[in-house]
Motif scaffolding. Structure first.
Motif, mmCIF file in Angstrom:
data_model
loop_
_atom_site.group_PDB
_atom_site.id
_atom_site.type_symbol
_atom_site.label_atom_id
_atom_site.label_comp_id
_atom_site.label_asym_id
_atom_site.label_seq_id
_atom_site.Cartn_x
_atom_site.Cartn_y
_atom_site.Cartn_z
ATOM 1 N N GLU A 1 0.832 -1.191 0.000
ATOM 2 C CA GLU A 1 0.000 0.000 0.000
ATOM 3 C C GLU A 1 0.872 1.248 0.000
ATOM 4 O OE1 GLU A 1 -2.592 -0.320 3.328
ATOM 5 O OE2 GLU A 1 -3.565 -2.165 2.611
ATOM 6 N N ALA A 2 0.275 2.369 -0.408
ATOM 7 C CA ALA A 2 1.035 3.610 -0.576
ATOM 8 C C ALA A 2 1.653 4.087 0.732
ATOM 9 C CB ALA A 2 0.132 4.688 -1.169
ATOM 10 N N GLN A 3 0.963 3.916 1.856
ATOM 11 C CA GLN A 3 1.471 4.399 3.140
ATOM 12 C C GLN A 3 2.584 3.521 3.704
ATOM 13 O OE1 GLN A 3 -1.631 3.450 2.552
ATOM 14 N NE2 GLN A 3 -2.433 2.098 4.146
ATOM 15 N N GLN A 4 2.866 2.394 3.056
ATOM 16 C CA GLN A 4 3.906 1.492 3.545
ATOM 17 C C GLN A 4 5.268 1.734 2.904
ATOM 18 O OE1 GLN A 4 1.846 -2.215 2.590
ATOM 19 N NE2 GLN A 4 1.491 -2.585 4.770
ATOM 20 N N VAL A 5 5.363 2.648 1.942
ATOM 21 C CA VAL A 5 6.623 2.901 1.240
ATOM 22 C C VAL A 5 6.849 4.400 1.131
ATOM 23 C CG1 VAL A 5 6.621 0.757 -0.079
ATOM 24 C CG2 VAL A 5 5.415 2.754 -0.981
ATOM 25 N N THR A 6 8.109 4.765 0.948
ATOM 26 C CA THR A 6 8.478 6.158 0.730
ATOM 27 C C THR A 6 9.717 6.211 -0.140
ATOM 28 O OG1 THR A 6 8.869 8.283 1.824
ATOM 29 C CG2 THR A 6 10.000 6.357 2.726
ATOM 30 N N LEU A 7 10.078 7.427 -0.561
ATOM 31 C CA LEU A 7 11.205 7.620 -1.463
ATOM 32 C C LEU A 7 12.337 8.301 -0.709
ATOM 33 C CD1 LEU A 7 11.595 6.993 -4.503
ATOM 34 C CD2 LEU A 7 11.110 9.406 -4.959
ATOM 35 N N VAL A 8 13.535 7.726 -0.789
ATOM 36 C CA VAL A 8 14.725 8.321 -0.176
ATOM 37 C C VAL A 8 15.834 8.368 -1.219
ATOM 38 C CG1 VAL A 8 14.112 7.483 2.126
ATOM 39 C CG2 VAL A 8 15.606 6.109 0.674
ATOM 40 N N ARG A 9 16.859 9.169 -0.923
ATOM 41 C CA ARG A 9 18.008 9.274 -1.828
ATOM 42 C C ARG A 9 19.182 8.537 -1.202
ATOM 43 N NH1 ARG A 9 17.652 12.260 -6.080
ATOM 44 N NH2 ARG A 9 19.903 12.599 -6.241
ATOM 45 N N THR B 1 7.461 5.276 -6.041
ATOM 46 C CA THR B 1 6.542 4.474 -5.223
ATOM 47 C C THR B 1 5.386 3.919 -6.049
ATOM 48 O OG1 THR B 1 5.353 6.503 -4.598
ATOM 49 C CG2 THR B 1 7.119 5.766 -3.130
ATOM 50 N N GLU B 2 5.033 4.616 -7.129
ATOM 51 C CA GLU B 2 3.927 4.135 -7.963
ATOM 52 C C GLU B 2 4.221 2.780 -8.596
ATOM 53 O OE1 GLU B 2 5.428 7.035 -8.292
ATOM 54 O OE2 GLU B 2 3.951 8.480 -7.527
ATOM 55 N N LYS B 3 5.501 2.435 -8.732
ATOM 56 C CA LYS B 3 5.876 1.185 -9.374
ATOM 57 C C LYS B 3 5.687 -0.037 -8.463
ATOM 58 C CE LYS B 3 9.284 3.325 -12.463
ATOM 59 N NZ LYS B 3 10.702 3.335 -12.898
ATOM 60 N N VAL B 4 5.564 0.172 -7.155
ATOM 61 C CA VAL B 4 5.459 -0.954 -6.219
ATOM 62 C C VAL B 4 4.078 -1.061 -5.578
ATOM 63 C CG1 VAL B 4 7.930 -0.803 -5.735
ATOM 64 C CG2 VAL B 4 6.314 0.360 -4.248
ATOM 65 N N VAL B 5 3.340 0.023 -5.545
ATOM 66 C CA VAL B 5 2.023 -0.007 -4.914
ATOM 67 C C VAL B 5 1.100 -0.929 -5.715
ATOM 68 C CG1 VAL B 5 -0.019 1.351 -4.333
ATOM 69 C CG2 VAL B 5 2.260 2.290 -3.924
ATOM 70 N N GLN C 1 1.503 -4.272 -5.829
ATOM 71 C CA GLN C 1 2.150 -5.563 -6.041
ATOM 72 C C GLN C 1 2.123 -6.388 -4.750
ATOM 73 O OE1 GLN C 1 5.458 -6.083 -8.637
ATOM 74 N NE2 GLN C 1 5.602 -3.904 -9.127
ATOM 75 N N ILE C 2 2.434 -7.686 -4.884
ATOM 76 C CA ILE C 2 2.347 -8.622 -3.757
ATOM 77 C C ILE C 2 3.749 -8.924 -3.232
ATOM 78 C CG2 ILE C 2 1.445 -10.828 -2.975
ATOM 79 C CD1 ILE C 2 -0.662 -8.872 -3.976
ATOM 80 N N ALA C 3 3.902 -8.882 -1.918
ATOM 81 C CA ALA C 3 5.188 -9.183 -1.294
ATOM 82 C C ALA C 3 5.391 -10.689 -1.239
ATOM 83 C CB ALA C 3 5.256 -8.589 0.109
ATOM 84 N N THR C 4 6.441 -11.176 -1.880
ATOM 85 C CA THR C 4 6.762 -12.606 -1.835
ATOM 86 C C THR C 4 7.701 -12.941 -0.686
ATOM 87 O OG1 THR C 4 8.566 -12.253 -3.418
ATOM 88 C CG2 THR C 4 6.419 -12.848 -4.323
ATOM 89 N N PHE C 5 8.228 -11.950 -0.009
ATOM 90 C CA PHE C 5 9.038 -12.114 1.193
ATOM 91 C C PHE C 5 8.630 -11.023 2.176
ATOM 92 C CE2 PHE C 5 11.577 -14.130 -2.047
ATOM 93 C CZ PHE C 5 12.131 -15.233 -1.415
#
Length: 273
Positions: free
Chosen positions: A56-64, A78-82, A84-88
């Motif tokens: 979900e969107a609130q579970q990820v963020t962007l850092v440098r 972040t749009e590329k991962v929201v 998708q399903i976590a396999t680990f």
């Protein structure tokens, strides 16, 4: 009031406005600068993402991060991962990597966790077969089959028929947020089509038992050696020389001499008449 006071106040205002204008221009210039080539945008987890859960969107963020420390399969948006399903399972602060995600193409999330060349099949279990309820999604197990020998009710044979299978789900959940043992009724395993045939056949012939494996143990027992077929070539028959028999009658007429010639072997014998 001193006549110089208004002048000093006006001068202070001018200098203050000038300093504010210069600071604003400097800050705008820094913000508009091209990003450092040694840094790269990376998506990281801001909270734990359990195995089998949709990101979900609130579970990820962007850092440098420095470019040299970024994995090749990391994401830069972040749009590329929201979605998708976590396999680990991913912990807070982990870099979200492509190897730990599966695309959700519709249907249940469990279907997205299965490898392309494998299948999911459920096995009915109880507190014994299910290893006392300690099986959780992500664990790996062996399958042992027990069946009667030659129709005998007192003699049984048990053997390991499948090894190192991944547990996809227990009952109807693929989450690993539980740490305490829970007795379940079914366990869903991931295996190849050939292994599913072996499992289904074993279910009809006897009982099954699951054995929990250590996560670091990925060794399987070696397959039995395949005996190479050796072509047995019969030796070619040795041709024998034809026999030639020469009879010689004696002068008395009571006996005759017989000479047998086989190749270069000559044998003489007498025959009574």
């Amino acid at each position: 009031m001193n006549s110089r006071t208004p002048v000093l106040i006006g001068l202070s205002l001018v200098l203050g406005l000038g300093a504010a204008f210069m600071a604003n221009n400097w800050l705008s210039a820094r913000l508009n600068e091209e990003p450092d080539d040694n840094m790269k945008n990376v998506v990281v987890a801001t909270a734990e993402i359990p195995f089998g859960q949709m990101v979900e969107a609130q579970q990820v963020t962007l850092v440098r991060m420095p470019t040299g420390t970024v994995p090749d399969d990391a994401f830069d948006a972040t749009e590329k991962v929201v979605g998708q399903i976590a396999t680990f399972t991913m912990l807070r602060g982990d870099i979200v990597r492509g190897a730990r995600l599966a695309e959700h193409l519709g249907g249940s999330t469990l279907a997205s966790l299965i490898d392309k060349d494998k299948r999911a099949i459920s096995v009915r279990v109880d507190d014994v077969v299910g290893v006392g309820g300690f099986l959780l999604p992500g664990n790996r197990v062996d399958v042992l089959a027990t069946k009667k020998v030659d129709g005998s009710n007192n003699t049984a044979k048990s053997e390991t028929i499948l090894e190192d299978l991944r547990v996809l789900a227990v009952d109807q959940t693929a989450s690993t947020d539980k740490t305490q043992p829970v007795v379940v009724r079914a366990v869903t395993l991931e295996m190849t089509p050939e292994e599913t045939e072996i499992l289904v056949k074993a279910q009809t012939e006897g009982t099954l038992q699951l054995a929990l494996r250590n996560p670091l143990d990925n060794q399987k027992k070696p397959l039995p050696p395949v005996a190479e077929a050796v072509a047995m070539v019969a030796p070619a028959p040795v041709p024998q020389a034809p026999k030639r028999v020469i009879r010689r009658r004696s002068s008395s007429g009571s006996s005759a001499g017989v000479t047998i010639i086989r190749g270069i072997d000559v044998q003489a014998t007498k025959v009574q008449l």
